[in-house]
Scaffold this active site. Structure first.
Site, PDB file in Angstrom:
ATOM      1  N   ASP A   7      20.419  -0.368  -4.020  1.00 31.67           N
ATOM      2  CA  ASP A   7      21.610  -1.005  -4.555  1.00 31.67           C
ATOM      3  C   ASP A   7      22.291   0.006  -5.478  1.00 31.67           C
ATOM      4  O   ASP A   7      21.905   1.183  -5.504  1.00 31.67           O
ATOM      5  CB  ASP A   7      21.267  -2.329  -5.256  1.00 31.67           C
ATOM      6  CG  ASP A   7      20.502  -2.156  -6.568  1.00 31.67           C
ATOM      7  OD1 ASP A   7      20.221  -1.008  -6.975  1.00 31.67           O
ATOM      8  OD2 ASP A   7      20.178  -3.189  -7.191  1.00 31.67           O
ATOM      9  N   CYS A  64      16.170   0.431  -6.656  1.00 34.40           N
ATOM     10  CA  CYS A  64      17.144  -0.330  -7.439  1.00 34.40           C
ATOM     11  C   CYS A  64      17.005   0.147  -8.880  1.00 34.40           C
ATOM     12  O   CYS A  64      16.338   1.150  -9.141  1.00 34.40           O
ATOM     13  CB  CYS A  64      16.954  -1.839  -7.275  1.00 34.40           C
ATOM     14  SG  CYS A  64      15.449  -2.548  -7.962  1.00 34.40           S
ATOM     15  N   THR A  66      15.315  -0.921 -11.522  1.00 33.92           N
ATOM     16  CA  THR A  66      13.934  -0.868 -11.995  1.00 33.92           C
ATOM     17  C   THR A  66      12.926  -0.702 -10.872  1.00 33.92           C
ATOM     18  O   THR A  66      11.770  -0.367 -11.126  1.00 33.92           O
ATOM     19  CB  THR A  66      13.560  -2.159 -12.743  1.00 33.92           C
ATOM     20  OG1 THR A  66      13.661  -3.253 -11.823  1.00 33.92           O
ATOM     21  CG2 THR A  66      14.444  -2.385 -13.953  1.00 33.92           C
ATOM     22  N   GLY A  67      13.315  -0.989  -9.651  1.00 34.66           N
ATOM     23  CA  GLY A  67      12.402  -1.015  -8.515  1.00 34.66           C
ATOM     24  C   GLY A  67      11.760  -2.377  -8.326  1.00 34.66           C
ATOM     25  O   GLY A  67      11.194  -2.666  -7.276  1.00 34.66           O
ATOM     26  N   HIS A  97      -5.309   3.564  -0.205  1.00 31.68           N
ATOM     27  CA  HIS A  97      -6.054   2.308  -0.247  1.00 31.68           C
ATOM     28  C   HIS A  97      -5.331   1.138   0.411  1.00 31.68           C
ATOM     29  O   HIS A  97      -5.976   0.279   1.015  1.00 31.68           O
ATOM     30  CB  HIS A  97      -6.361   1.906  -1.688  1.00 31.68           C
ATOM     31  CG  HIS A  97      -7.280   2.859  -2.376  1.00 31.68           C
ATOM     32  ND1 HIS A  97      -7.854   2.565  -3.583  1.00 31.68           N
ATOM     33  CD2 HIS A  97      -7.718   4.105  -2.054  1.00 31.68           C
ATOM     34  CE1 HIS A  97      -8.619   3.575  -3.975  1.00 31.68           C
ATOM     35  NE2 HIS A  97      -8.536   4.527  -3.062  1.00 31.68           N
ATOM     36  N   HIS A 133     -10.915  -0.986   2.715  1.00 30.76           N
ATOM     37  CA  HIS A 133      -9.462  -1.034   2.588  1.00 30.76           C
ATOM     38  C   HIS A 133      -8.834  -1.758   3.769  1.00 30.76           C
ATOM     39  O   HIS A 133      -7.887  -2.525   3.593  1.00 30.76           O
ATOM     40  CB  HIS A 133      -8.895   0.371   2.422  1.00 30.76           C
ATOM     41  CG  HIS A 133      -9.376   1.051   1.178  1.00 30.76           C
ATOM     42  ND1 HIS A 133      -9.312   0.472  -0.068  1.00 30.76           N
ATOM     43  CD2 HIS A 133      -9.963   2.255   0.994  1.00 30.76           C
ATOM     44  CE1 HIS A 133      -9.825   1.291  -0.960  1.00 30.76           C
ATOM     45  NE2 HIS A 133     -10.230   2.386  -0.343  1.00 30.76           N
TER      46      HIS A 133
END
Length: 144
Positions: A7, A64, A66-67, A97, A133
């Site tokens: 964004d 974005c 902040t993510g 992992h 995992h």
């Protein structure tokens, strides 16, 4: 191929990520946004996730401010394992992992140098294929 989207809060960092992908001669698809005008992060999370889920791309990078928003949106899609990373160790661990297929970054909280280090670490780290995992990833798939 790597699908890339953002964004307005991630636009400037996306430009740097694209430069990095070009330098590494990695194929990518820029899914927008294409300027700093206000827009909605779920639009770009959807584009990147659909590109991966269709098989057109193997991985994605979302950015974005902040993510957080893009990672929350991406993880709504079954088959997407998006990790918001703010350090190199987490980027390596989530690939090794969790076999994450989408990297989320915060364009307003990470410096460019660190963001590029995180991206390189994420791109360079392979999934471990350890049974524990694989079992945990399968458990995630069962959640819905």
């Amino acid at each position: 191929m790597i699908a890339v989207g953002c964004d307005q809060g991630g636009f400037l960092l996306k430009q740097e990520i694209i430069k990095l992908l070009r330098e590494r001669k990695l194929e990518y698809k820029d899914l927008g946004t294409y300027d700093e005008g206000s827009t909605d992060y779920p639009i770009y999370a959807k584009k990147v996730c659909e590109c991966i889920l269709s098989g057109e791309a193997e991985k994605g990078i979302l950015i974005c401010g902040t993510g957080i928003g893009v990672s929350m949106a991406a993880n709504r899609y079954k088959g997407i394992r998006c990790a918001l990373c703010g350090d190199v160790f987490s980027a390596k661990a989530t690939r090794s992992h969790n076999d994450s297929n989408v990297l989320a970054l915060g364009g307003r909280v990470l410096g460019t140098g660190l963001a590029l280090e995180i991206t390189n670490a994420w791109l360079d780290t392979e999934f471990s294929y350890e049974e524990r995992h694989i079992r945990r990833i399968n458990m995630l798939s069962e959640l819905g």
